[in-house]
Motif scaffolding. Structure first.
Motif, PDB file in Angstrom:
ATOM      1  N   UNK A 300       0.826  -1.205   0.000  1.00 16.22           N
ATOM      2  CA  UNK A 300       0.000   0.000   0.000  1.00 16.22           C
ATOM      3  C   UNK A 300       0.862   1.257   0.000  1.00 16.22           C
ATOM      4  N   UNK A 301       0.202   2.372  -0.280  1.00 13.04           N
ATOM      5  CA  UNK A 301       0.837   3.686  -0.231  1.00 13.04           C
ATOM      6  C   UNK A 301       0.276   4.434   0.978  1.00 13.04           C
ATOM      7  N   UNK A 302       1.051   4.477   2.058  1.00 11.16           N
ATOM      8  CA  UNK A 302       0.603   5.152   3.275  1.00 11.16           C
ATOM      9  C   UNK A 302       1.531   6.319   3.611  1.00 11.16           C
ATOM     10  N   UNK A 303       2.036   6.982   2.580  1.00 11.41           N
ATOM     11  CA  UNK A 303       2.832   8.178   2.819  1.00 11.41           C
ATOM     12  C   UNK A 303       1.946   9.278   3.393  1.00 11.41           C
ATOM     13  N   UNK A 304       2.522  10.285   4.043  1.00 13.26           N
ATOM     14  CA  UNK A 304       1.712  11.408   4.518  1.00 13.26           C
ATOM     15  C   UNK A 304       0.971  12.066   3.353  1.00 13.26           C
ATOM     16  N   UNK A 305      -0.163  12.672   3.658  1.00 19.68           N
ATOM     17  CA  UNK A 305      -0.955  13.302   2.609  1.00 19.68           C
ATOM     18  C   UNK A 305      -0.172  14.372   1.863  1.00 19.68           C
ATOM     19  N   UNK A 306       0.739  15.055   2.564  1.00 15.16           N
ATOM     20  CA  UNK A 306       1.518  16.106   1.909  1.00 15.16           C
ATOM     21  C   UNK A 306       2.377  15.546   0.778  1.00 15.16           C
ATOM     22  N   UNK A 307       2.799  14.283   0.886  1.00 15.70           N
ATOM     23  CA  UNK A 307       3.608  13.659  -0.162  1.00 15.70           C
ATOM     24  C   UNK A 307       2.734  13.086  -1.275  1.00 15.70           C
ATOM     25  N   UNK A 308       1.488  12.776  -0.957  1.00 16.08           N
ATOM     26  CA  UNK A 308       0.600  12.194  -1.959  1.00 16.08           C
ATOM     27  C   UNK A 308      -0.175  13.245  -2.738  1.00 16.08           C
ATOM     28  N   UNK A 309      -0.249  14.474  -2.218  1.00 17.40           N
ATOM     29  CA  UNK A 309      -0.977  15.532  -2.900  1.00 17.40           C
ATOM     30  C   UNK A 309      -0.179  16.062  -4.084  1.00 17.40           C
ATOM     31  N   UNK A 310      -0.842  16.437  -5.186  1.00 21.83           N
ATOM     32  CA  UNK A 310      -0.133  16.900  -6.388  1.00 21.83           C
ATOM     33  C   UNK A 310       0.517  18.265  -6.231  1.00 21.83           C
ATOM     34  N   UNK A 311       0.046  19.108  -5.297  1.00 20.30           N
ATOM     35  CA  UNK A 311       0.670  20.418  -5.092  1.00 20.30           C
ATOM     36  C   UNK A 311       0.010  21.512  -5.920  1.00 20.30           C
ATOM     37  N   UNK A 312       0.726  22.687  -5.986  1.00 25.83           N
ATOM     38  CA  UNK A 312       0.167  23.883  -6.621  1.00 25.83           C
ATOM     39  C   UNK A 312      -0.057  23.707  -8.117  1.00 25.83           C
ATOM     40  N   UNK A 313       0.810  22.954  -8.781  1.00 24.15           N
ATOM     41  CA  UNK A 313       0.763  22.890 -10.235  1.00 24.15           C
ATOM     42  C   UNK A 313       0.063  21.619 -10.713  1.00 24.15           C
ATOM     43  N   UNK A 314      -0.932  21.134  -9.942  1.00 26.21           N
ATOM     44  CA  UNK A 314      -1.616  19.897 -10.312  1.00 26.21           C
ATOM     45  C   UNK A 314      -2.400  20.036 -11.602  1.00 26.21           C
ATOM     46  N   UNK A 315      -2.761  21.304 -11.968  1.00 27.19           N
ATOM     47  CA  UNK A 315      -3.523  21.465 -13.202  1.00 27.19           C
ATOM     48  C   UNK A 315      -2.650  21.311 -14.448  1.00 27.19           C
ATOM     49  N   UNK A 316      -1.311  21.312 -14.256  1.00 28.15           N
ATOM     50  CA  UNK A 316      -0.419  21.163 -15.393  1.00 28.15           C
ATOM     51  C   UNK A 316      -0.027  19.701 -15.648  1.00 28.15           C
ATOM     52  N   UNK A 317      -0.204  18.846 -14.657  1.00 34.04           N
ATOM     53  CA  UNK A 317       0.256  17.460 -14.799  1.00 34.04           C
ATOM     54  C   UNK A 317      -0.727  16.519 -14.120  1.00 34.04           C
TER      55      UNK A 317
END
Length: 365
Positions: A300-317
């Motif tokens: 499974x992928x149980x990394x913290x949410x901050x590592x799993x979130x796409x971030x500010x530029x999620x609309x580009x990728x």
């Protein structure tokens, strides 16, 4: 007049352009101009205890303003990525109060109530539908019907012919009322089986027998009928004092060392335990990379949410792909199923195995 209006528009544009540029720069910098104060409490110094007048009663103040004690030794673990989500106040309520579930040759009715309330209701159901109760044991949560063959109502309930051609096998029905896997629930099972003669005692519950499709369909029919019966009499529930001695040990237990979760012990057969763990993983929204029932593992992928979130530029990728960061293992030990968690060998992040185990337990039990 028109010239003056155009002049005002140009002035407005001159004011907006610098402001838009400033907003864009702030977005690129991740709003670094705004101070993040969400973790200040972690390093905040411990305050001095509140001093009350000698004549004041500390007990009265403690009841009015209760404050949970947090040992200083635990403060280092209280970061955003480690703080557990507050429990859902509706987690003890099922989506449906009466739900028939089937798994690996087993079928049961899951009821959002305690066994003590279900026992008299199941007894009434057996008697009112021609099955009767020949023998029972509230401590075992087991009751056994009379011979079904001699009751027209019971024959119809089990789908036996009204006028059989020649001799037929004698049939008995058992009902089992037991605490469910999930907290504050009860599981009711029905089993019909053939006997050579009218039993003169309560027979052992044959939980490990392989049931045919026809037998499972009969059990489902009885459970569906029982569910409707319970819905119709919800306003007239009673409690059985005789069922107080019914086994109430939880089927799922969390074992910890020094308040650190170490393993989950499930008093279930392997097939049922695997299905419950898979349900818990899905309900918790934990991404599954790979799984193998035979070998007993979930990647499974149980990394913290901050590592799993796409971030500010999620609309580009596209959203980042899940990473195999933790393992969930199931193994048999002394008749129980042991669930453990571990960090994946290829993952070099923080070891959140205890948190993963704790979250699984919350969704399991």
């Amino acid at each position: 007049m028109a010239f003056r209006f155009r002049t005002e528009i140009k002035k407005t544009e001159k004011c907006i352009r610098p402001l838009a540029g400033l907003m864009f720069v702030m977005a690129l910098s991740g709003c670094s101009l705004i101070e993040d104060r969400s973790e200040r409490y972690v390093n905040a110094p411990e305050g001095t205890p509140l001093k009350l007048p000698e004549t004041a009663d500390e007990g009265e103040f403690g009841q009015i303003m209760p404050i949970r004690e947090a040992p200083a030794a635990d403060s280092g673990r209280m970061y955003r990525g480690s703080i557990p989500t507050p429990p859902d106040m509706t987690s003890d309520i099922l989506d449906e109060n009466y739900l028939v579930e089937e798994l690996d040759g087993q079928i049961w009715l899951l009821v959002n109530d305690v066994p003590g309330r279900l026992w008299p209701a199941v007894t009434s159901y057996m008697n009112e539908n021609g099955l009767g109760v020949a023998y029972d044991s509230p401590q075992l949560g087991l009751m056994q019907s009379e011979l079904v063959n001699f009751s027209k109502q019971a024959r119809g309930l089990l789908g036996l012919p009204d006028n059989p051609d020649g001799p037929e096998a004698k049939v008995v029905v058992q009902a089992r009322v037991a605490p469910g896997v999930r907290r504050k629930t009860t599981e009711v099972q029905f089993r019909s089986f053939e006997v050579a003669d009218d039993p003169n005692e309560l027979m052992a519950w044959s939980g490990g027998d392989i049931r045919s499709r026809e037998q499972l369909d009969t059990s489902r029919k009885l459970l569906d009928d029982l569910a409707q019966y319970l819905r119709n009499r919800e306003d007239s529930k009673s409690y059985s004092r005789a069922a107080l001695g019914m086994a109430s040990e939880p089927l799922v237990r969390l074992v910890s060392d020094d308040e650190t979760p170490r393993e989950i012990v499930m008093s279930l057969d392997y097939g049922r335990a695997w299905a419950e763990v898979r349900r818990a993983v899905d309900d918790a929204g934990i991404p599954v990379i790979d799984l193998n029932r035979e070998d007993g593992y979930f990647f499974v992928d149980f990394r913290p949410e901050s590592e799993r979130e796409p971030g500010w530029f999620s609309w580009f990728s596209d959203a980042p792909k899940p990473v195999h960061s933790f393992d969930i293992r199931l193994e048999e030990r002394d008749g129980d199923i042991i669930v453990s968690t571990a960090i994946a060998e290829s993952y070099d992040g923080e070891n959140r195995s205890p948190e993963l185990l704790s979250e699984l337990f919350e969704y399991l039990y």
